[in-house]
Design an enzyme around this catalytic site. Sequence first.
Site, PDB file in Angstrom:
ATOM      1  CE  LYS A 266      -3.595  -2.204   2.838  1.00 14.82           C
ATOM      2  NZ  LYS A 266      -4.287  -2.124   4.151  1.00 14.82           N
ATOM      3  N   GLY A 267       2.100   1.132   0.433  1.00 11.35           N
ATOM      4  CA  GLY A 267       2.934   2.309   0.747  1.00 11.35           C
ATOM      5  C   GLY A 267       3.117   3.317  -0.361  1.00 11.35           C
TER       6      GLY A 267
ATOM      7  CD  GLU B 254      14.306  -0.625   6.197  1.00  8.63           C
ATOM      8  OE1 GLU B 254      13.314  -1.350   6.172  1.00  8.63           O
ATOM      9  OE2 GLU B 254      14.691  -0.042   7.236  1.00  8.63           O
TER      10      GLU B 254
ATOM     11  CG  ASP C 146       2.150   1.116   7.310  1.00 10.08           C
ATOM     12  OD1 ASP C 146       3.113   0.922   6.529  1.00 10.08           O
ATOM     13  OD2 ASP C 146       1.612   0.196   7.949  1.00 10.08           O
TER      14      ASP C 146
ATOM     15  NE  ARG D 147      -0.887   2.214   4.676  1.00 12.48           N
ATOM     16  CZ  ARG D 147       0.161   1.414   4.481  1.00 12.48           C
ATOM     17  NH1 ARG D 147       1.236   1.877   3.881  1.00 12.48           N
ATOM     18  NH2 ARG D 147       0.143   0.165   4.895  1.00 12.48           N
TER      19      ARG D 147
HETATM   20  P1  IMP Z   1      12.624  -3.630   1.877  1.00 17.03           P
HETATM   21  O1  IMP Z   1      12.042  -4.794   1.164  1.00 17.03           O
HETATM   22  O2  IMP Z   1      13.397  -4.029   3.092  1.00 17.03           O
HETATM   23  O3  IMP Z   1      13.418  -2.688   0.987  1.00 17.03           O
HETATM   24  O4  IMP Z   1      11.445  -2.828   2.512  1.00 17.03           O
HETATM   25  C1  IMP Z   1      10.561  -2.235   1.746  1.00 17.03           C
HETATM   26  C2  IMP Z   1       9.236  -2.028   2.421  1.00 17.03           C
HETATM   27  O5  IMP Z   1       9.334  -1.882   3.825  1.00 17.03           O
HETATM   28  C3  IMP Z   1       8.691  -0.731   1.908  1.00 17.03           C
HETATM   29  O6  IMP Z   1       7.835  -0.995   0.833  1.00 17.03           O
HETATM   30  C4  IMP Z   1       7.964  -0.164   3.083  1.00 17.03           C
HETATM   31  O7  IMP Z   1       6.605  -0.528   3.013  1.00 17.03           O
HETATM   32  C5  IMP Z   1       8.563  -0.794   4.284  1.00 17.03           C
HETATM   33  N1  IMP Z   1       9.449   0.151   4.999  1.00 17.03           N
HETATM   34  C6  IMP Z   1      10.789   0.239   4.940  1.00 17.03           C
HETATM   35  N2  IMP Z   1      11.256   1.222   5.721  1.00 17.03           N
HETATM   36  C7  IMP Z   1      10.172   1.787   6.290  1.00 17.03           C
HETATM   37  C8  IMP Z   1       9.991   2.879   7.216  1.00 17.03           C
HETATM   38  O8  IMP Z   1      10.922   3.553   7.671  1.00 17.03           O
HETATM   39  N3  IMP Z   1       8.694   3.164   7.556  1.00 17.03           N
HETATM   40  C9  IMP Z   1       7.622   2.457   7.082  1.00 17.03           C
HETATM   41  N4  IMP Z   1       7.754   1.432   6.217  1.00 17.03           N
HETATM   42  C10 IMP Z   1       9.011   1.104   5.827  1.00 17.03           C
HETATM   43 MG    MG Z   2       5.641  -1.048   1.087  1.00 17.42          MG
END
Ligand code: IMP
Ligand code: MG
Length: 179
Positions: A42-43, A104, A160, A166
């Site tokens: 959803k982000g 991230e 979120d 959000r």
């Molecule tokens: P990754 O797969 O570790 O790169 O994480 C990606 C997902 O984690 C993103 O789509 C976000 O939904 C969530 N995410 C990563 N960092 C944050 C944060 O600081 N706040 C909220 N959601 C996060």
């Molecule tokens: Mg996300």
Amino acid sequence: MDYKIGRVLISKKEIHNKVKELGEAIRRDHEGETVICVCILKGAFIFCSDLVREIGADVDVRVDFMRISSYGMSDKSSGEVNIVNDVSSDVKGKHVIIVEDIYETGLSLEFAKKHLEDLGAKSVDICVIFDKPNRHEHEVYVKYKGLDIPDDFVIGYGLDYASKFRDLKELHIAEPVTK
Ligand code: IMP
Ligand code: MG
């Protein structure tokens, strides 16, 4: 651990300027072509809705959605990605741009990219509005990169904590509530 809204990390204006820049970069690369923007739910829903309106009429922009989960209800990634909802259009032979809120660890982006390539997309590029460069574990090439941020857990502009926050217009630090 619970969180409340902390200080503003990135203002509305800064976000808007960057989204405009990213939209223009996509337009330059895809003038006269069809592009499917795949919004990762959803982000990314707020970012994606702003971005597509900055790309411009010279590009035939289509929008689709994919929901993948890696976080659950916590503030730490579970390290496992699942498709909750897949894209509904046929991406075969099409230029696809993954539109995501944040890079991230890169696990979600790596997973989404491979999935869309497996579906036969002609090209799969990545566009993110926020990046935590110190947290990368899976290296993915981000062609359209937004703003670098520190390692803090952040909320707002689509991001979120436990489904909350959000709707904030700016990007805020999520501040731990100590009881
Ligand atoms: P990754 O797969 O570790 O790169 O994480 C990606 C997902 O984690 C993103 O789509 C976000 O939904 C969530 N995410 C990563 N960092 C944050 C944060 O600081 N706040 C909220 N959601 C996060
Ligand atoms: Mg996300």
